[in-house]
Design a protein around this motif. Structure first.
Motif, PDB file in Angstrom:
ATOM      1  N   PRO A  64       0.804  -1.231   0.000  1.00 27.90           N
ATOM      2  CA  PRO A  64       0.000   0.000   0.000  1.00 27.90           C
ATOM      3  C   PRO A  64       0.832   1.273   0.000  1.00 27.90           C
ATOM      4  O   PRO A  64       0.334   2.333  -0.376  1.00 27.90           O
ATOM      5  CB  PRO A  64      -0.826  -0.124   1.291  1.00 27.90           C
ATOM      6  N   ARG A  65       2.092   1.189   0.425  1.00 27.81           N
ATOM      7  CA  ARG A  65       2.936   2.389   0.472  1.00 27.81           C
ATOM      8  C   ARG A  65       3.731   2.574  -0.817  1.00 27.81           C
ATOM      9  O   ARG A  65       3.714   3.641  -1.421  1.00 27.81           O
ATOM     10  CB  ARG A  65       3.882   2.313   1.672  1.00 27.81           C
ATOM     11  N   SER A  66       4.448   1.537  -1.216  1.00 31.73           N
ATOM     12  CA  SER A  66       5.305   1.665  -2.400  1.00 31.73           C
ATOM     13  C   SER A  66       4.554   1.418  -3.698  1.00 31.73           C
ATOM     14  O   SER A  66       5.039   1.760  -4.771  1.00 31.73           O
ATOM     15  CB  SER A  66       6.472   0.683  -2.306  1.00 31.73           C
ATOM     16  N   ARG A  67       3.368   0.798  -3.612  1.00 32.23           N
ATOM     17  CA  ARG A  67       2.580   0.417  -4.788  1.00 32.23           C
ATOM     18  C   ARG A  67       3.316  -0.606  -5.650  1.00 32.23           C
ATOM     19  O   ARG A  67       3.069  -0.713  -6.853  1.00 32.23           O
ATOM     20  CB  ARG A  67       2.221   1.644  -5.639  1.00 32.23           C
ATOM     21  N   CYS A  68       4.221  -1.374  -5.043  1.00 34.16           N
ATOM     22  CA  CYS A  68       4.974  -2.403  -5.759  1.00 34.16           C
ATOM     23  C   CYS A  68       4.407  -3.781  -5.454  1.00 34.16           C
ATOM     24  O   CYS A  68       3.872  -4.026  -4.369  1.00 34.16           O
ATOM     25  CB  CYS A  68       6.452  -2.378  -5.363  1.00 34.16           C
ATOM     26  N   CYS A  69       4.542  -4.694  -6.409  1.00 37.11           N
ATOM     27  CA  CYS A  69       4.150  -6.081  -6.191  1.00 37.11           C
ATOM     28  C   CYS A  69       5.201  -6.780  -5.334  1.00 37.11           C
ATOM     29  O   CYS A  69       6.379  -6.397  -5.349  1.00 37.11           O
ATOM     30  CB  CYS A  69       4.035  -6.817  -7.528  1.00 37.11           C
ATOM     31  N   PRO A  70       4.810  -7.813  -4.584  1.00 38.62           N
ATOM     32  CA  PRO A  70       5.803  -8.604  -3.845  1.00 38.62           C
ATOM     33  C   PRO A  70       6.796  -9.227  -4.818  1.00 38.62           C
ATOM     34  O   PRO A  70       6.422  -9.645  -5.908  1.00 38.62           O
ATOM     35  CB  PRO A  70       4.952  -9.679  -3.156  1.00 38.62           C
ATOM     36  N   ARG A  71       8.048  -9.282  -4.421  1.00 44.17           N
ATOM     37  CA  ARG A  71       9.079  -9.828  -5.309  1.00 44.17           C
ATOM     38  C   ARG A  71       9.131 -11.341  -5.195  1.00 44.17           C
ATOM     39  O   ARG A  71      10.125 -11.925  -4.759  1.00 44.17           O
ATOM     40  CB  ARG A  71      10.431  -9.197  -5.002  1.00 44.17           C
ATOM     41  N   ARG A  72       8.051 -11.961  -5.575  1.00 42.30           N
ATOM     42  CA  ARG A  72       7.992 -13.417  -5.624  1.00 42.30           C
ATOM     43  C   ARG A  72       7.417 -13.816  -6.982  1.00 42.30           C
ATOM     44  O   ARG A  72       6.766 -13.038  -7.653  1.00 42.30           O
ATOM     45  CB  ARG A  72       7.139 -13.968  -4.480  1.00 42.30           C
ATOM     46  N   GLY A  73       7.677 -15.046  -7.354  1.00 43.71           N
ATOM     47  CA  GLY A  73       7.274 -15.466  -8.689  1.00 43.71           C
ATOM     48  C   GLY A  73       8.287 -15.001  -9.718  1.00 43.71           C
ATOM     49  O   GLY A  73       9.385 -14.551  -9.395  1.00 43.71           O
ATOM     50  N   ASP A  74       7.911 -15.105 -10.974  1.00 40.60           N
ATOM     51  CA  ASP A  74       8.832 -14.769 -12.059  1.00 40.60           C
ATOM     52  C   ASP A  74       8.808 -13.279 -12.358  1.00 40.60           C
ATOM     53  O   ASP A  74       7.743 -12.678 -12.506  1.00 40.60           O
ATOM     54  CB  ASP A  74       8.462 -15.535 -13.330  1.00 40.60           C
ATOM     55  N   GLN A  75       9.991 -12.699 -12.438  1.00 42.05           N
ATOM     56  CA  GLN A  75      10.109 -11.333 -12.932  1.00 42.05           C
ATOM     57  C   GLN A  75      10.184 -11.386 -14.452  1.00 42.05           C
ATOM     58  O   GLN A  75      10.774 -12.295 -15.021  1.00 42.05           O
ATOM     59  CB  GLN A  75      11.367 -10.666 -12.370  1.00 42.05           C
ATOM     60  N   PHE A  76       9.547 -10.430 -15.118  1.00 38.47           N
ATOM     61  CA  PHE A  76       9.481 -10.407 -16.585  1.00 38.47           C
ATOM     62  C   PHE A  76       8.839 -11.694 -17.113  1.00 38.47           C
ATOM     63  O   PHE A  76       9.351 -12.340 -18.026  1.00 38.47           O
ATOM     64  CB  PHE A  76      10.866 -10.227 -17.201  1.00 38.47           C
ATOM     65  N   SER A  77       7.713 -12.076 -16.535  1.00 39.48           N
ATOM     66  CA  SER A  77       7.048 -13.317 -16.929  1.00 39.48           C
ATOM     67  C   SER A  77       6.395 -13.176 -18.298  1.00 39.48           C
ATOM     68  O   SER A  77       5.732 -12.181 -18.587  1.00 39.48           O
ATOM     69  CB  SER A  77       5.984 -13.693 -15.893  1.00 39.48           C
ATOM     70  N   CYS A  78       6.589 -14.195 -19.139  1.00 38.40           N
ATOM     71  CA  CYS A  78       5.981 -14.224 -20.471  1.00 38.40           C
ATOM     72  C   CYS A  78       4.903 -15.299 -20.539  1.00 38.40           C
ATOM     73  O   CYS A  78       4.688 -15.924 -21.588  1.00 38.40           O
ATOM     74  CB  CYS A  78       7.046 -14.469 -21.539  1.00 38.40           C
TER      75      CYS A  78
END
Length: 249
Positions: A64-78
């Protein structure tokens, strides 16, 4: 009581230095303020969104503060994307895949105009480019009321002409002999029967309409698709419930 004039001079001199000497200060050099990164996110999806770090998440898990997604799962997922055509069946994963530096050349993306008019500006960041390009556009629809394919979220940087695009594909396939196999035949089997070997990393390049139409007798529309059997052509005796729009040459 009488004081010696020299004592008075020393007192006055001390007062002078106390009054005009610079104040003593202490500066800590090990203190630094970290600027917190606030993410840009997509707002088009009903359930999921993508941040400018390339992560996809649902709206309830976003910070809610940074408006970022949790850094889990694939980054740059296709996920759900056709790497060859650079088209996806999901807007959020299209943006995520597009943000991958190996997929999109930033220096070229930042030269792309936002719209066709001469007065239109260019994208200010790679995230703005991906978020803008992955939206629906006139190139992904037919008859202005239907999509050409379910893979209608595309982020490729278009060339100035079809000739330059074709030349780029040909250069990618330099030294490769394209062999059309029989129905149900694997790449390894088709190439081996012709005394050659399969090159799997070129299949994504082959699975593009510009290339397939040169080697196959496509009778219907050529649409983007994914799957282990790609590139492929729908045969004439395919099940009749497949409409022309679903058939992929």
């Amino acid at each position: 009581m009488f004081r010696h004039p020299r004592s008075i001079d020393l007192i006055l001199l001390s007062l002078f230095f106390l009054q005009f000497s610079p104040p003593a200060t202490a500066i800590r050099k090990d203190v630094s303020l970290k600027l917190k990164h606030y993410c840009k996110t997509t707002v088009q999806g009903r359930y999921n969104l993508t941040d400018d770090n390339g992560y996809v998440c649902d709206a309830f898990s976003i910070d809610p503060r940074s408006r970022c997604c949790p850094r889990r799962g694939d980054q740059f997922s296709c996920q759900g994307c056709n790497i060859g055509s650079q088209c996806c069946n999901s807007y959020e994963f299209c943006v995520s895949c597009c943000l991958n530096p190996e997929m999109t050349r930033i220096e070229l993306a930042l030269k792309v105009k936002i719209a066709k008019p001469v007065t239109a500006g260019i994208y200010g960041s790679i995230f703005d480019y991906c978020a803008g390009r992955c939206r629906h556009n006139s190139e992904s629809v037919v008859h202005e009321n239907a999509y050409l394919s379910e893979f209608h979220h595309c982020f490729s940087i278009q060339s100035n002409s079809s000739e330059s695009s074709s030349a780029q594909l040909e250069s990618t396939l330099a030294g490769i002999n394209v062999i059309v196999g029989r129905q149900g035949e694997s790449c390894d089997s088709a190439c081996k029967s012709n005394g050659q070997s399969c090159v799997p990393n070129k299949l994504a390049v082959l699975n593009q309409c510009e290339v397939i139409k040169k080697y196959m007798s496509c009778k219907g529309a050529c649409l983007s698709s994914v799957g282990a059997d790609q590139p492929a052509e729908v045969v004439d005796d395919a099940p009749v419930h497949l409409s022309d729009r679903e058939r992929e040459d």
